[in-house]
Enzyme design. Structure first.
Site, mmCIF file in Angstrom:
data_model
loop_
_atom_site.group_PDB
_atom_site.id
_atom_site.type_symbol
_atom_site.label_atom_id
_atom_site.label_comp_id
_atom_site.label_asym_id
_atom_site.label_seq_id
_atom_site.Cartn_x
_atom_site.Cartn_y
_atom_site.Cartn_z
ATOM 1 N N LYS A 22 8.327 27.815 29.818
ATOM 2 C CA LYS A 22 9.197 27.139 30.774
ATOM 3 C C LYS A 22 8.633 25.753 31.093
ATOM 4 O O LYS A 22 7.435 25.568 30.905
ATOM 5 C CB LYS A 22 9.377 27.977 32.038
ATOM 6 C CG LYS A 22 8.127 28.067 32.921
ATOM 7 C CD LYS A 22 8.363 28.951 34.089
ATOM 8 C CE LYS A 22 8.911 28.215 35.276
ATOM 9 N NZ LYS A 22 7.885 27.701 36.193
ATOM 10 N N HIS A 45 6.061 34.256 32.648
ATOM 11 C CA HIS A 45 4.767 34.945 32.712
ATOM 12 C C HIS A 45 4.757 36.079 33.748
ATOM 13 O O HIS A 45 3.918 36.959 33.694
ATOM 14 C CB HIS A 45 3.609 33.959 32.929
ATOM 15 C CG HIS A 45 3.450 33.495 34.336
ATOM 16 N ND1 HIS A 45 4.163 32.455 34.859
ATOM 17 C CD2 HIS A 45 2.657 33.932 35.350
ATOM 18 C CE1 HIS A 45 3.818 32.264 36.132
ATOM 19 N NE2 HIS A 45 2.905 33.148 36.448
ATOM 20 N N LYS A 105 2.990 40.571 33.963
ATOM 21 C CA LYS A 105 2.128 41.179 34.987
ATOM 22 C C LYS A 105 2.298 42.695 34.965
ATOM 23 O O LYS A 105 3.427 43.194 34.940
ATOM 24 C CB LYS A 105 2.492 40.626 36.373
ATOM 25 C CG LYS A 105 2.161 39.135 36.549
ATOM 26 C CD LYS A 105 2.530 38.666 37.948
ATOM 27 C CE LYS A 105 2.500 37.151 38.060
ATOM 28 N NZ LYS A 105 1.220 36.589 38.439
ATOM 29 N N GLU A 117 3.153 31.234 48.108
ATOM 30 C CA GLU A 117 1.946 30.606 47.551
ATOM 31 C C GLU A 117 1.240 29.771 48.609
ATOM 32 O O GLU A 117 1.908 29.107 49.415
ATOM 33 C CB GLU A 117 2.330 29.679 46.399
ATOM 34 C CG GLU A 117 2.953 30.393 45.227
ATOM 35 C CD GLU A 117 3.118 29.441 44.061
ATOM 36 O OE1 GLU A 117 2.224 29.386 43.211
ATOM 37 O OE2 GLU A 117 4.133 28.722 44.033
ATOM 38 N N ASP A 125 11.804 25.914 39.607
ATOM 39 C CA ASP A 125 10.457 26.311 39.211
ATOM 40 C C ASP A 125 10.234 27.820 39.388
ATOM 41 O O ASP A 125 9.522 28.442 38.597
ATOM 42 C CB ASP A 125 9.441 25.527 40.061
ATOM 43 C CG ASP A 125 8.001 25.687 39.588
ATOM 44 O OD1 ASP A 125 7.797 25.724 38.355
ATOM 45 O OD2 ASP A 125 7.088 25.772 40.431
ATOM 46 N N HIS A 158 11.384 33.429 37.733
ATOM 47 C CA HIS A 158 10.587 34.564 38.217
ATOM 48 C C HIS A 158 11.347 35.449 39.225
ATOM 49 O O HIS A 158 11.376 36.669 39.085
ATOM 50 C CB HIS A 158 9.300 34.079 38.877
ATOM 51 C CG HIS A 158 8.504 33.126 38.031
ATOM 52 N ND1 HIS A 158 8.378 33.264 36.671
ATOM 53 C CD2 HIS A 158 7.778 32.022 38.350
ATOM 54 C CE1 HIS A 158 7.614 32.285 36.198
ATOM 55 N NE2 HIS A 158 7.242 31.514 37.192
#
Ligand code: NDP
Ligand code: BG6
Length: 493
Positions: free
Chosen positions: A149, A179, A183, A217, A236, A241
């Protein structure tokens, strides 16, 4: 997620071999795979870059980074030097068609069953690289291409990448990385839902009042100002995600672990997301931007004071959205998505709030009201599943208060192998040819289609994002998004 067999040999080519992603994540990831005995002896890694580096200079450079990013406990000199013998630095300017002959020659010297081209370079290079690889015949069926990405800036630019790559590679050769899907905790969502009969009867509108998906975050934008300013939190984090997490929570059981069976079900969820009309965007979304504040007692600067950010920037660093799914299982159940930078703590979790009993006969302990059963799935930094229920307080009373049943993965699996980092799992899947944890083109397109009306409405709104102090949980309006529906964020209870 089916376990396909490893090929007997592979060539893994990293475009961007001198860059941050390759040196900080991908090579340490491959080292860990090697340490765990997952790489076949005939597995070779070629790192490409424009810089004039000798092999020795390159290896010294990556060792310095590797020592920083591989935990000390996992460092083994013997494994590291064996790992280095798989690696070769190749000087290639990816913008120069003639230089691809060098790559072809190198690969022909070591033919392998599978050739992987990992494009860890700016997306503006994707077309050039794919065209040039194809010119050298490197789009054969044994070749795979991996795309990082951001996959576009909007639907049109994403489709342009799809078309350019699709000219040379078929969908089963293209691996689009998110990504988060690498996980362990995210794969565990599938195990929880489809490996246990317990939750399935309750996993629907009749029993669930709302779902909250949070990726918070502490970090700001670091040195990525140039990238982030043109991107923002919606592109983003949400487009990829958060929507992928939503798919894993909302999808129907796939018929098998076959990659298309899983991706077919995720696509149906994305197609069922109710599209936003202009007037909805301002009722159902909140965007924020951090101003100066304090994190753990230390002052941090505002987004607009970060390097490379204009003082009048309108880019959002925080998003809250009320998403709704129009299908039989989920009609009327809000899915609240929440993400931001410079929040008080780093955490990713999913909270499934179950409905309250229709008639409560017990008195509730002070502060216990409004906390019916919920399942909290913590994805990071720690990993656990907690089922909150009401129980009677000890003593001469019938007052109830919430308590939880706890499954802590670190404790439950302490004798098993270490939990792999996301990229390790994804790199091995690429080599194996397993696409389950990669985003298919139609999913990507549908995710952009849903996000785009929000982007457009925000772009035409002169008000810009609401400011929130760094170190807080974002603009107050995000709490109102829930309180209007009679709910509150899990953390606030
Ligand atoms: P960097 O800026 O650190 O590295 C860019 C790489 O591209 C360098 O290795 C550079 O090689 C190479 N490059 C640039 N131009 C050329 C060229 N003409 N020919 C050959 N190589 C070239 O970027 P990152 O590693 O951070 O990111 C790479 C991609 O991955 C980007 O698209 C980014 O958005 C994405 N990404 C990155 C993440 C991260 O954590 N870093 C996370 C998720 C996605 P050289 O300098 O040797 O010429
Ligand atoms: C990346 C985003 O995709 O994910 C970053 O570009 C973000 O802005 C990162 O910080 C978060 O990933 P993780 O794995 O640290 O939660």
């Amino acid at each position: 997620m089916s376990q396909l067999q490893l090929p007997k040999s592979f060539n893994l080519v990293f475009f961007g071999g001198t860059g941050d992603l390759v040196t900080r994540k991908l090579l340490p990831g491959m080292y860990q795979c090697d340490r765990n005995g997952l790489l076949v002896p005939d597995g070779r890694i070629y790192c490409l870059g424009r810089q004039d580096l000798t092999q020795e200079m390159y290896l010294a450079k990556i060792e310095e980074k590797a020592r920083e990013f591989i935990p000390k406990a996992d460092w083994d000199d013997r494994v590291w030097s064996a790992f280095l013998s798989r690696l070769q630095y190749v000087r290639v300017d990816a913008g120069e068609p003639a230089e691809y002959a060098v790559l072809k020659e190198v690969l022909e010297r070591n033919p392998a069953e599978v050739n992987v081209f990992f494009l860890s370079v700016a997306p503006s290079f994707f077309t050039t690289v794919c065209d040039n690889l194809a010119r050298q015949g490197l789009s054969r069926p044994d070749c795979r291409v991996v795309l990082e990405k951001p996959l576009g800036h909007d639907l049109a630019s994403s489709n342009a990448i799809t078309e350019a790559v699709g000219k040379h590679y078929r969908e089963n050769q293209i691996y689009r990385i998110d990504h988060y899907l690498g996980k362990e905790s995210v794969q565990n969502l599938m195990a929880l839902r489809f490996g246990n009969a317990l939750f399935e009867p309750l996993w629907r509108r009749e029993w669930i009042s709302n779902v909250q998906i949070t990726i918070a975050e502490e970090v700001g934008i670091g040195s990525r100002g140039g990238f982030y300013e043109g991107t923002g939190a919606l592109r983003d984090m949400v487009q990829n995600h958060l929507l992928q997490l939503l798919c894993f929570i909302a999808m129907e059981p796939p018929v098998s672990l076959d990659s298309n069976a899983i991706r077919d079900e995720k696509l149906k969820v994305l197609e069922s997301l109710i599209p936003f009309k202009d007037e909805d965007v301002f009722k159902k979304t909140v965007r924020g931007q951090y101003r100066a504040g304090k994190l753990h007692g230390k002052p941090v600067v505002a987004y607009t004071e970060e390097a490379g950010i204009p003082p009048d920037s309108k880019t959002e660093t925080f998003v809250a959205i009320k998403a709704e799914i129009a299908n039989w299982r989920w009609a009327g159940v809000p899915f609240y998505l929440f993400t931001g930078k410079r929040l008080p703590t780093r955490l990713a979790e999913i909270v499934i709030n179950f409905r309250d009993v229709p008639h409560q006969i017990f008195p509730l302990a002070p502060g216990a009201a409004g906390a019916p059963a919920k399942l909290v799935i913590r994805l990071q930094p720690d990993e656990y599943i907690r089922l909150y229920l009401y129980a009677k307080q000890p003593g001469d009373t019938m007052e109830l208060q919430p308590v939880y049943l706890d499954l802590n993965f670190a404790g439950a699996f302490k004798n098993k192998t270490r939990r792999a980092e996301g990229y390790e799992r994804l790199l091995m899947d690429i080599i194996r040819g397993n696409q389950s944890l990669f985003v298919r083109q139609d999913e990507l397109e549908q995710a952009w289609r849903w996000v785009e009306p929000i982007l457009n409405a925000w772009a035409s709104d002169p008000a810009g994002p609401r400011l929130y102090a760094a170190g807080t949980w974002g603009p107050a309006a995000s709490a109102e998004l829930l309180s209007r529906d009679g709910f509150c964020w899990h953390d606030e209870e």
